[in-house]
Design a protein around this motif. Structure first.
Motif, PDB file in Angstrom:
ATOM      1  N   UNK A  86       0.833  -1.208   0.000  1.00  0.00           N
ATOM      2  CA  UNK A  86       0.000   0.000   0.000  1.00  0.00           C
ATOM      3  C   UNK A  86       0.866   1.255   0.000  1.00  0.00           C
ATOM      4  N   UNK A  87       0.232   2.370  -0.355  1.00  0.00           N
ATOM      5  CA  UNK A  87       0.929   3.657  -0.325  1.00  0.00           C
ATOM      6  C   UNK A  87       1.167   4.087   1.120  1.00  0.00           C
ATOM      7  N   UNK A  88       2.262   4.757   1.356  1.00  0.00           N
ATOM      8  CA  UNK A  88       2.543   5.302   2.683  1.00  0.00           C
ATOM      9  C   UNK A  88       1.676   6.535   2.912  1.00  0.00           C
ATOM     10  N   UNK A  89       0.995   6.558   4.048  1.00  0.00           N
ATOM     11  CA  UNK A  89       0.170   7.713   4.370  1.00  0.00           C
ATOM     12  C   UNK A  89       1.028   8.888   4.834  1.00  0.00           C
ATOM     13  N   UNK A 263      -6.218  12.845  11.710  1.00  0.00           N
ATOM     14  CA  UNK A 263      -4.876  12.398  12.052  1.00  0.00           C
ATOM     15  C   UNK A 263      -4.426  11.284  11.108  1.00  0.00           C
ATOM     16  N   UNK A 264      -3.121  11.051  11.117  1.00  0.00           N
ATOM     17  CA  UNK A 264      -2.508  10.089  10.209  1.00  0.00           C
ATOM     18  C   UNK A 264      -1.899   8.930  10.982  1.00  0.00           C
ATOM     19  N   UNK A 265      -1.780   7.790  10.305  1.00  0.00           N
ATOM     20  CA  UNK A 265      -1.178   6.602  10.897  1.00  0.00           C
ATOM     21  C   UNK A 265       0.119   6.303  10.151  1.00  0.00           C
ATOM     22  N   UNK A 266       1.264   6.511  10.792  1.00  0.00           N
ATOM     23  CA  UNK A 266       2.542   6.297  10.099  1.00  0.00           C
ATOM     24  C   UNK A 266       2.817   4.849   9.738  1.00  0.00           C
ATOM     25  N   UNK A 267       2.033   3.910  10.277  1.00  0.00           N
ATOM     26  CA  UNK A 267       2.244   2.501   9.933  1.00  0.00           C
ATOM     27  C   UNK A 267       1.717   2.152   8.545  1.00  0.00           C
ATOM     28  N   UNK A 268       0.787   2.925   8.038  1.00  0.00           N
ATOM     29  CA  UNK A 268       0.176   2.579   6.756  1.00  0.00           C
ATOM     30  C   UNK A 268       1.235   2.558   5.658  1.00  0.00           C
ATOM     31  N   UNK A 327      -0.964  13.265   2.953  1.00  0.00           N
ATOM     32  CA  UNK A 327      -2.357  13.119   2.545  1.00  0.00           C
ATOM     33  C   UNK A 327      -2.981  11.915   3.230  1.00  0.00           C
ATOM     34  N   UNK A 328      -4.134  12.148   3.856  1.00  0.00           N
ATOM     35  CA  UNK A 328      -4.857  11.033   4.455  1.00  0.00           C
ATOM     36  C   UNK A 328      -5.394  10.160   3.331  1.00  0.00           C
ATOM     37  N   UNK A 329      -5.100   8.873   3.395  1.00  0.00           N
ATOM     38  CA  UNK A 329      -5.548   7.976   2.338  1.00  0.00           C
ATOM     39  C   UNK A 329      -7.069   7.931   2.296  1.00  0.00           C
ATOM     40  N   UNK A 330      -7.587   7.745   1.093  1.00  0.00           N
ATOM     41  CA  UNK A 330      -9.038   7.740   0.905  1.00  0.00           C
ATOM     42  C   UNK A 330      -9.689   6.685   1.787  1.00  0.00           C
TER      43      UNK A 330
END
Length: 357
Positions: A86-89, A263-268, A327-330
């Motif tokens: 997956x793309x990195x968030x 907020x963002x999740x750096x694990x994504x 960018x927050x993933x969709x």
């Protein structure tokens, strides 16, 4: 053999479909936790079904094949954002800037007597912020050797497995310990100043899990997450939220928290970083989390070594880059529907400190 396979896949299909409901009963929500395990077992089932269809086609083998594909498709949809595919968030920090923030979160297991192992981990990795969960007075005394290195501290010892301690190398300008949803289940909220003179907020939580020994439903946990998300939605300061959420990264309630707060999740896009259970390699999922507002890049995320607890500690190193707009993933989640279906309160009598200027 095919009959057994179909029966196993039937159980896995039920465990896959149940969490699609908005029920907050612990039996339903516990199926969120085992998505990885269900995926792996279904993958084995798929290979067996393919073998069966290839060498001895039958109604059962075809049924097993279809069930395995359905299970893998649904489970894969939930866990995919946390895979390397997956793309990195959150963007990676590609330079060697020394101006980073290292946050270590550790659920110590209150009965764990191996305090020195945790102390050694802290000394080895040198976090700027250390959050310990399930810490009581005994743990507070054992960790007193860290006080010289961490001059700023917030203590909230409890003997009910919900104690919390915060150790900071940064100056804490304001602090507050709150019980946002349930009495005797605290959270720590701070306004701190980094070595670069940047004011940031930290919010550290440990809500009760849905389980037969704790809460019959996930409502208290979900409520605490949504109260926090709403309070931080329009926050202007760089902000970090961390702790043991007693929820997995891909659950509806965690996704709702990120959707509301922004907020963002750096694990994504980087991995699962399963922190529980440290004792059973085949039953692990990501229970310990760190989320942050925009304006950060990721230098490092690591699940640390065992230290006697049923959790692994999580170390996250962030770099504040206000010009960096991740960018927050969709996420197609309908926020209002989720809030309504989960029967989340519109308001709370207990407010989250946001340290307004």
């Amino acid at each position: 053999m095919l009959t057994v396979l179909v029966c196993v896949l039937s159980v896995l299909l039920v465990a896959t479909l149940l969490p699609l409901s908005y029920s907050q009963h612990y039996l339903i929500r516990s199926c969120d936790f085992i998505r990885l395990q269900v995926f792996y077992v279904a993958l084995c089932g798929l290979l067996m079904a393919i073998y069966g269809v290839s060498y001895e086609p039958s109604v059962l083998s075809i049924l097993a094949l279809v069930m395995a594909v359905v299970i893998l498709a649904i489970q894969g949809m939930w866990i995919y954002p946390y895979t390397w595919l997956a793309s990195k968030e959150v963007a990676s920090c590609l330079d060697d800037t020394p101006h980073s923030i290292r946050i270590m979160s550790a659920n110590v297991l209150m009965s764990n007597g191996k305090c020195k192992m945790l102390i050694d981990l802290v000394k080895k990795h040198q976090p700027d912020l250390l959050i310990t969960l399930e810490t009581d007075l005994n743990w507070q005394q054992q960790l007193s050797c860290l006080e010289d290195a961490y001059p700023h501290r917030v203590y909230c010892p409890k003997d009910n497995r919900y104690g919390m301690h915060l150790y900071s190398k940064y100056k804490i300008k304001q602090q507050q310990v709150c019980e946002l949803v349930e009495d005797d289940i605290p959270s720590i909220h701070i306004l701190f100043e980094t070595a670069d003179g940047i004011e940031m907020q930290g919010h550290f939580i440990h809500p009760a899990p849905p389980s037969p020994t704790e809460e019959d439903t996930s409502r208290p946990r979900d409520t605490e997450l949504i109260i926090l998300a709403k309070a931080l939605k329009n926050n202007k300061r760089p902000t970090i939220v961390a702790g043991d959420l007693n929820d997995v990264a891909w659950s509806r309630s965690t996704r709702l928290f990120m959707k509301i707060s922004g907020f963002l999740d750096p694990r994504k896009g980087r991995g699962f970083f399963n922190t529980f259970h440290a004792g059973y390699f085949f039953m692990r999922w990501p229970l310990d989390h760190l989320f942050h507002s925009h304006g950060f890049t990721v230098k490092h995320i690591k699940r640390l070594e065992k230290y006697g607890s049923d959790h692994f500690a999580l170390l996250t190193e962030l770099v504040h880059r206000p010009q960096n707009e991740n960018q927050q993933l969709d996420d197609e989640m309908d926020v209002q529907q989720a809030v309504d279906e989960l029967q989340m309160p519109a308001h709370s009598k207990r407010q989250v400190p946001t340290f307004s200027e």
